[in-house]
Design a protein around this motif. Structure first.
Motif, PDB file in Angstrom:
ATOM      1  N   UNK A 186       0.828  -1.210   0.000  1.00 31.50           N
ATOM      2  CA  UNK A 186       0.000   0.000   0.000  1.00 31.50           C
ATOM      3  C   UNK A 186       0.861   1.258   0.000  1.00 31.50           C
ATOM      4  N   UNK A 187       1.923   1.253   0.813  1.00 37.17           N
ATOM      5  CA  UNK A 187       2.819   2.414   0.865  1.00 37.17           C
ATOM      6  C   UNK A 187       3.578   2.578  -0.446  1.00 37.17           C
ATOM      7  N   UNK A 188       3.964   1.453  -1.054  1.00 40.86           N
ATOM      8  CA  UNK A 188       4.659   1.513  -2.331  1.00 40.86           C
ATOM      9  C   UNK A 188       3.772   2.129  -3.404  1.00 40.86           C
ATOM     10  N   UNK A 189       2.538   1.708  -3.447  1.00 44.42           N
ATOM     11  CA  UNK A 189       1.618   2.218  -4.468  1.00 44.42           C
ATOM     12  C   UNK A 189       1.303   3.699  -4.237  1.00 44.42           C
ATOM     13  N   UNK A 190       1.130   4.053  -2.962  1.00 45.98           N
ATOM     14  CA  UNK A 190       0.807   5.448  -2.646  1.00 45.98           C
ATOM     15  C   UNK A 190       1.949   6.393  -3.009  1.00 45.98           C
ATOM     16  N   UNK A 191       3.192   5.928  -2.804  1.00 43.21           N
ATOM     17  CA  UNK A 191       4.348   6.788  -3.052  1.00 43.21           C
ATOM     18  C   UNK A 191       5.011   6.590  -4.393  1.00 43.21           C
ATOM     19  N   UNK A 192       4.537   5.623  -5.171  1.00 37.62           N
ATOM     20  CA  UNK A 192       5.142   5.368  -6.475  1.00 37.62           C
ATOM     21  C   UNK A 192       6.479   4.660  -6.390  1.00 37.62           C
ATOM     22  N   UNK A 193       6.707   3.887  -5.304  1.00 35.66           N
ATOM     23  CA  UNK A 193       7.969   3.162  -5.127  1.00 35.66           C
ATOM     24  C   UNK A 193       7.859   1.762  -5.720  1.00 35.66           C
ATOM     25  N   UNK A 194       8.987   1.185  -6.109  1.00 37.24           N
ATOM     26  CA  UNK A 194       8.939  -0.110  -6.794  1.00 37.24           C
ATOM     27  C   UNK A 194       9.690  -1.237  -6.086  1.00 37.24           C
ATOM     28  N   UNK A 195      10.202  -0.990  -4.872  1.00 37.67           N
ATOM     29  CA  UNK A 195      10.897  -2.053  -4.143  1.00 37.67           C
ATOM     30  C   UNK A 195      10.548  -1.951  -2.662  1.00 37.67           C
ATOM     31  N   UNK A 196      10.178  -3.084  -2.101  1.00 41.87           N
ATOM     32  CA  UNK A 196       9.850  -3.115  -0.678  1.00 41.87           C
ATOM     33  C   UNK A 196       9.821  -4.537  -0.166  1.00 41.87           C
ATOM     34  N   UNK A 197       9.531  -4.696   1.120  1.00 39.66           N
ATOM     35  CA  UNK A 197       9.449  -6.046   1.655  1.00 39.66           C
ATOM     36  C   UNK A 197       9.579  -6.094   3.159  1.00 39.66           C
ATOM     37  N   UNK A 198       9.826  -7.309   3.638  1.00 39.61           N
ATOM     38  CA  UNK A 198       9.914  -7.560   5.065  1.00 39.61           C
ATOM     39  C   UNK A 198      11.170  -8.358   5.399  1.00 39.61           C
ATOM     40  N   UNK A 199      11.610  -8.210   6.619  1.00 41.50           N
ATOM     41  CA  UNK A 199      12.753  -8.974   7.112  1.00 41.50           C
ATOM     42  C   UNK A 199      12.510 -10.472   6.985  1.00 41.50           C
ATOM     43  N   UNK A 200      11.243 -10.879   7.079  1.00 37.78           N
ATOM     44  CA  UNK A 200      10.876 -12.296   7.009  1.00 37.78           C
ATOM     45  C   UNK A 200      11.040 -12.890   5.621  1.00 37.78           C
ATOM     46  N   UNK A 201      11.308 -12.059   4.617  1.00 39.89           N
ATOM     47  CA  UNK A 201      11.587 -12.595   3.288  1.00 39.89           C
ATOM     48  C   UNK A 201      10.570 -12.268   2.218  1.00 39.89           C
TER      49      UNK A 201
ATOM     50  N   UNK B  51       9.657 -10.132  -0.502  1.00 40.75           N
ATOM     51  CA  UNK B  51      10.318  -9.123  -1.317  1.00 40.75           C
ATOM     52  C   UNK B  51       9.341  -8.734  -2.431  1.00 40.75           C
ATOM     53  N   UNK B  52       8.957  -7.466  -2.460  1.00 42.79           N
ATOM     54  CA  UNK B  52       7.951  -7.002  -3.414  1.00 42.79           C
ATOM     55  C   UNK B  52       8.617  -6.110  -4.450  1.00 42.79           C
ATOM     56  N   UNK B  53       8.492  -6.499  -5.711  1.00 39.47           N
ATOM     57  CA  UNK B  53       9.059  -5.741  -6.819  1.00 39.47           C
ATOM     58  C   UNK B  53       7.936  -5.465  -7.804  1.00 39.47           C
ATOM     59  N   UNK B  54       7.328  -4.302  -7.673  1.00 39.50           N
ATOM     60  CA  UNK B  54       6.133  -4.022  -8.459  1.00 39.50           C
ATOM     61  C   UNK B  54       6.418  -3.804  -9.947  1.00 39.50           C
ATOM     62  N   UNK B  55       7.688  -3.740 -10.334  1.00 41.40           N
ATOM     63  CA  UNK B  55       8.003  -3.741 -11.764  1.00 41.40           C
ATOM     64  C   UNK B  55       7.618  -5.083 -12.383  1.00 41.40           C
ATOM     65  N   UNK B  56       7.558  -6.120 -11.538  1.00 43.87           N
ATOM     66  CA  UNK B  56       7.327  -7.473 -12.034  1.00 43.87           C
ATOM     67  C   UNK B  56       6.085  -8.144 -11.458  1.00 43.87           C
ATOM     68  N   UNK B  57       5.708  -7.821 -10.237  1.00 41.38           N
ATOM     69  CA  UNK B  57       4.659  -8.574  -9.554  1.00 41.38           C
ATOM     70  C   UNK B  57       3.862  -7.673  -8.616  1.00 41.38           C
ATOM     71  N   UNK B  58       2.697  -8.159  -8.209  1.00 38.77           N
ATOM     72  CA  UNK B  58       1.810  -7.374  -7.351  1.00 38.77           C
ATOM     73  C   UNK B  58       1.939  -7.730  -5.879  1.00 38.77           C
TER      74      UNK B  58
END
Length: 451
Positions: free
Chosen positions: A315-330, A332-339
């Motif tokens: 949600x934060x990635x979409x709101x800010x237009x960012x394309x990389x995010x994730x959690x310490x638990x593993x 990994x969100x890359x919105x250039x490739x996946x939702x």
């Protein structure tokens, strides 16, 4: 309005125990169907995937019954990773995607995750509206408008082709020996296939699901088996997925684990060098290590923290237009490739970094020094509120004062269990232990009084 059924990632619990019963799954399916088929037409679709838990058959049938009873047409994908459901929801023009999985939890648990027509997880608002429908009478479709169900046999292959399409054109994995631990879960077929097709020598682990052994002594939460396999076979790297393959841990050639923070740090720095990191920002949760934040800041990059849960990261990635995010638990969100988080996709990106740089996994797995971190959980009586006690508040205030300039403190309630999570980071190990143990002792004392 408080949530009654939905947690931070759909509905989850022990199979055949409320709310994870077949009867409840039927109602959830009907409520979701009524929410999405709101115009009376018969063209609405929902795709359903699952992991390898025995109870998946039961929930798949119950959800299908509920959905078709309200006129939704159901496309059954069978065992497929969670990110595959997100992908196919959009590519098959569905109104809704459903994944039946309890992720990294043991086999006795199960859950239901929802994706909207854009392939992203449903918003809190949409889930609350479905909950409201669950509380009332759900009107079924007319007999002539009942939905149809159809099994889709090539869903896994569609997902595999999409994954391979994210790998750099012309690059191959020839000469790399890769251990892939599929946790006896949803990725048990597709992960080894994709790696082999890209040229790797594949040593599979956790690829014999029996309905009960998902995440059992294997996968991202139990990487020891993969680590031992790497050493035994002299492998170059290990990829450990969880039960629904939306999270990953990377192991180097010595079997040493790199968590999500290290992987995100590597990707962020590489993407920034190539001017690919949107907004010069990585999005992660409050649980990510302080060392990651310092590493990024030293490179002129920012870390935006969110609440725990990959949905809040997205949600934060979409709101800010960012394309990389994730959690310490593993996750990994890359919105250039996946939702959504995709463990195998992240693994492929790591392997491409190995090929491109010519470096060993151990040289890429640890891009920053972690700040010592301690996390302890305190169970309390459901309905109680230990954090509101004066003694606990005083202990927290004292701890925060002692950590100024040396670390940070995070106290939160679990979103799925009656637990208080006490986490602190500090460059001083002695102070770190004192801070956490002091707060834990006060919370335990109050919890016992409340009980």
């Amino acid at each position: 309005m408080a949530r009654k059924f939905f947690g931070t990632d759909g509905v989850r619990g022990k199979a055949n125990t409320y709310p994870m019963t077949a009867d409840m799954a039927l109602k959830i399916g009907a409520a979701a169907g009524r929410y999405f088929r709101n115009d009376g037409s018969n063209g609405h679709r929902v795709v359903i995937g699952k992991d390898t838990r025995l109870s998946g058959y039961m929930f798949e049938s119950a959800l299908t019954a509920g959905l078709t009873s309200t006129g939704m047409n159901v496309l059954l994908l069978g065992p497929i990773p969670t990110p595959g459901v997100g992908l196919l929801t959009t590519s098959m023009r569905a109104d809704l995607g459903i994944m039946i999985s309890a992720s990294h939890n043991p086999a006795c648990d199960n859950g239901v995750k929802f994706f909207g027509p854009d392939g992203f997880k449903l918003s809190d608002e949409a889930e609350m509206e479905i909950e409201a429908l669950l509380e009332g009478e759900i009107i079924p479709a007319q007999a002539t408008n009942i939905g149809r169900a159809k099994r889709i046999d090539d869903g896994r292959f569609r997902y595999a082709e999409r994954l391979k399409g994210t790998f750099p054109a012309g690059m191959r994995l020839d000469g790399l020996k890769v251990v892939v631990d599929c946790a006896n879960g949803a990725g048990y077929k597709v992960a080894p296939e994709v790696l082999w097709e890209l040229g790797a020598t594949v040593i599979p682990v956790g690829t014999a699901p029996d309905g009960f052994n998902i995440n059992e002594g294997c996968g991202s939460t139990a990487p020891r088996t993969a680590a031992e396999t790497i050493v035994t076979h002299g492998a170059d790297v290990g990829i450990c997925l969880d039960g629904d393959a939306d999270r990953v841990m990377i192991l180097d050639e010595k079997g040493i684990v790199a968590d999500g923070d290290q992987i995100m740090g590597l990707f962020a720095s590489r993407w920034a060098e190539k001017d690919r990191l949107q907004g010069g920002t990585l999005v992660a949760t409050v649980m990510s290590n302080l060392g990651l934040e310092r590493f990024l800041n030293d490179k002129g990059l920012a870390l935006l923290r969110t609440n725990v849960g990959d949905r809040y990261v997205v949600e934060a990635m979409r709101a800010g237009g960012y394309n990389l995010g994730g959690e310490q638990s593993g996750h990994i969100v890359m919105t250039d490739y996946a939702t959504t988080g995709d463990g195998l996709l992240a693994g492929l990106q790591f392997l491409s970094a190995m090929v491109e740089t010519g470096k060993r996994a151990s040289e890429l797995c640890r891009v920053f020094e972690t700040v010592p971190q301690v996390l302890k959980n305190v169970r309390y009586e459901a309905g109680a509120d230990p954090l509101s006690a004066g003694a606990v508040q005083a202990a927290i205030s004292s701890a925060e004062a002692s950590l100024v300039g040396k670390g940070r403190l995070l106290i939160r309630k679990s979103g799925t269990e009656p637990l208080i999570r006490v986490m602190a980071e500090c460059v001083d190990d002695t102070l770190l232990g004192q801070v956490v143990d002091g707060i834990v002792a006060e919370v335990e004392a109050v919890a016992k009084i409340s009980a």
